[in-house]
Design an enzyme around this catalytic site. Structure first.
Site, PDB file in Angstrom:
ATOM      1  N   SER A 196      -5.508   9.101  -7.667  1.00 21.77           N
ATOM      2  CA  SER A 196      -6.422   9.696  -6.677  1.00 21.77           C
ATOM      3  C   SER A 196      -5.682  10.633  -5.728  1.00 21.77           C
ATOM      4  O   SER A 196      -6.253  11.637  -5.284  1.00 21.77           O
ATOM      5  CB  SER A 196      -7.175   8.609  -5.900  1.00 21.77           C
ATOM      6  OG  SER A 196      -6.306   7.866  -5.086  1.00 21.77           O
ATOM      7  N   LEU A 214      13.622   5.692  -8.926  1.00 25.73           N
ATOM      8  CA  LEU A 214      14.423   6.742  -9.571  1.00 25.73           C
ATOM      9  C   LEU A 214      15.911   6.500  -9.335  1.00 25.73           C
ATOM     10  O   LEU A 214      16.310   5.999  -8.282  1.00 25.73           O
ATOM     11  CB  LEU A 214      14.005   8.103  -9.014  1.00 25.73           C
ATOM     12  CG  LEU A 214      12.549   8.481  -9.333  1.00 25.73           C
ATOM     13  CD1 LEU A 214      12.083   9.629  -8.449  1.00 25.73           C
ATOM     14  CD2 LEU A 214      12.391   8.824 -10.805  1.00 25.73           C
ATOM     15  N   HIS A 223       4.080   6.861   0.654  1.00 26.63           N
ATOM     16  CA  HIS A 223       4.288   5.417   0.737  1.00 26.63           C
ATOM     17  C   HIS A 223       3.210   4.838   1.657  1.00 26.63           C
ATOM     18  O   HIS A 223       2.989   5.367   2.756  1.00 26.63           O
ATOM     19  CB  HIS A 223       5.687   5.120   1.298  1.00 26.63           C
ATOM     20  CG  HIS A 223       5.979   3.655   1.351  1.00 26.63           C
ATOM     21  ND1 HIS A 223       6.275   2.920   0.227  1.00 26.63           N
ATOM     22  CD2 HIS A 223       5.978   2.787   2.383  1.00 26.63           C
ATOM     23  CE1 HIS A 223       6.452   1.655   0.573  1.00 26.63           C
ATOM     24  NE2 HIS A 223       6.287   1.549   1.874  1.00 26.63           N
ATOM     25  N   GLU A 244      18.102   6.493  -0.617  1.00 27.41           N
ATOM     26  CA  GLU A 244      17.668   5.189  -0.107  1.00 27.41           C
ATOM     27  C   GLU A 244      16.162   5.048  -0.277  1.00 27.41           C
ATOM     28  O   GLU A 244      15.393   5.912   0.159  1.00 27.41           O
ATOM     29  CB  GLU A 244      18.041   5.065   1.380  1.00 27.41           C
ATOM     30  CG  GLU A 244      18.022   3.627   1.855  1.00 27.41           C
ATOM     31  CD  GLU A 244      18.394   3.509   3.332  1.00 27.41           C
ATOM     32  OE1 GLU A 244      18.128   2.454   3.907  1.00 27.41           O
ATOM     33  OE2 GLU A 244      18.918   4.492   3.894  1.00 27.41           O
ATOM     34  N   LEU A 245      15.718   3.948  -0.887  1.00 28.96           N
ATOM     35  CA  LEU A 245      14.304   3.739  -1.224  1.00 28.96           C
ATOM     36  C   LEU A 245      13.400   3.829   0.007  1.00 28.96           C
ATOM     37  O   LEU A 245      13.642   3.191   1.026  1.00 28.96           O
ATOM     38  CB  LEU A 245      14.142   2.361  -1.874  1.00 28.96           C
ATOM     39  CG  LEU A 245      12.726   1.996  -2.326  1.00 28.96           C
ATOM     40  CD1 LEU A 245      12.294   2.864  -3.492  1.00 28.96           C
ATOM     41  CD2 LEU A 245      12.650   0.522  -2.691  1.00 28.96           C
ATOM     42  N   GLN A 270      -6.879   8.162   3.971  1.00 26.21           N
ATOM     43  CA  GLN A 270      -6.006   9.022   4.775  1.00 26.21           C
ATOM     44  C   GLN A 270      -4.901   9.652   3.922  1.00 26.21           C
ATOM     45  O   GLN A 270      -4.462  10.773   4.178  1.00 26.21           O
ATOM     46  CB  GLN A 270      -5.376   8.215   5.921  1.00 26.21           C
ATOM     47  CG  GLN A 270      -6.400   7.661   6.890  1.00 26.21           C
ATOM     48  CD  GLN A 270      -7.280   8.759   7.460  1.00 26.21           C
ATOM     49  OE1 GLN A 270      -6.791   9.745   8.000  1.00 26.21           O
ATOM     50  NE2 GLN A 270      -8.592   8.596   7.324  1.00 26.21           N
TER      51      GLN A 270
HETATM   52  C1  GRF Z   1      -1.178   4.846  -3.196  1.00 25.83           C
HETATM   53  O1  GRF Z   1      -1.599   3.903  -2.269  1.00 25.83           O
HETATM   54  C2  GRF Z   1       0.253   5.200  -2.947  1.00 25.83           C
HETATM   55  O2  GRF Z   1       0.572   5.245  -1.613  1.00 25.83           O
HETATM   56  C3  GRF Z   1       0.948   4.055  -3.625  1.00 25.83           C
HETATM   57  O3  GRF Z   1       0.220   3.848  -4.803  1.00 25.83           O
HETATM   58  C4  GRF Z   1      -1.117   4.261  -4.601  1.00 25.83           C
HETATM   59  C5  GRF Z   1      -1.447   5.267  -5.639  1.00 25.83           C
HETATM   60  O4  GRF Z   1      -2.809   5.545  -5.712  1.00 25.83           O
HETATM   61  N1  GRF Z   1       2.342   4.321  -3.806  1.00 25.83           N
HETATM   62  P1  GRF Z   1      -3.317   6.726  -6.642  1.00 25.83           P
HETATM   63  O5  GRF Z   1      -2.742   6.532  -8.039  1.00 25.83           O
HETATM   64  O6  GRF Z   1      -2.883   8.024  -6.024  1.00 25.83           O
HETATM   65  O7  GRF Z   1      -4.808   6.569  -6.650  1.00 25.83           O
END
Ligand code: GRF
Length: 197
Positions: A13, A101, A117, A151-152, A181
């Site tokens: 999405s 990665l 994130h 760093e992750l 959001q």
């Molecule tokens: C999102 O919440 C993103 O922050 C997380 O995984 C989800 C991915 O959703 N890392 P989509 O595949 O973009 O719908």
């Protein structure tokens, strides 16, 4: 032309939000940028079908087909580098890409590698961000778009969005609120990246 390569593992999405913004805001005309490839490490990622239907090239690189993380990342780097143009290195956008990665990959693409994130970094790096925010009694949660460094879940912050944590929230209801959001801040961050590139 600047190619944008979006890496996904699931529904995509955020990828779709970026594709829609690119079309509506005419990124091609303004910044010579286009979403050129959606690549998934999972063949059944729902976002692949959506991208295909919207005329975007798709590719699957199954990480399980590679003997090591390094071997997979080398193949991934080659797939992305195929979209570099002279003087226009591809921008790599991680959108729900559920693979860590290797430092080698990150180093090679640093400065043109963005991630989203679902927390207000530097709080709650790693997994299960929404449940951890609820368990910690946070009144607010959110999402962060950041440049990827070795760093992750660290690296320079490009955009953040804040949402309230409501009294009866579960990880699912909070995640859904945060995701709305994400769809706003990720296109905005990519746009800002293109503006400064
Ligand atoms: C999102 O919440 C993103 O922050 C997380 O995984 C989800 C991915 O959703 N890392 P989509 O595949 O973009 O719908």
């Amino acid at each position: 032309m600047r190619n944008i390569v979006i890496l996904i593992s699931g529904g995509g999405s955020n990828m779709a939000a970026i594709v829609r913004a690119a079309q509506q805001e005419q990124w091609e005309r303004k910044w010579h940028a286009r979403v050129a490839l959606v690549l998934s490490n999972k063949a059944d990622a729902g976002g692949l079908q959506w991208a295909h239907e919207h005329g975007i090239a798709t590719q699957v690189l199954d990480h399980k087909a590679y003997p090591s993380r390094e071997a997979f990342d080398a193949a991934l780097a080659d797939a992305v580098a195929a979209y570099d143009q002279p003087n226009w290195p591809a921008l790599v956008v991680l959108a729900g890409f559920m693979r860590i990665l290797t430092p080698g990959f990150v180093q090679r693409f640093e400065g043109r590698l963005l991630n989203i994130h679902p927390s207000l970094l530097p709080a709650f790096a790693g997994l299960h961000t929404h449940q951890r925010a609820i368990d910690a009694g946070c009144r607010f949660a959110g999402a962060t778009v950041h440049g990827v460094t070795a760093e992750l879940d660290h690296g320079p912050i490009w955009e953040q969005a804040v949402v309230p944590v409501l009294p009866h929230d579960t990880a699912q209801t909070l995640a859904a609120r945060v995701l709305t959001q994400e769809h706003i801040i990720y296109p905005r961050a990519v746009r800002r990246w293109l503006e400064q590139a």
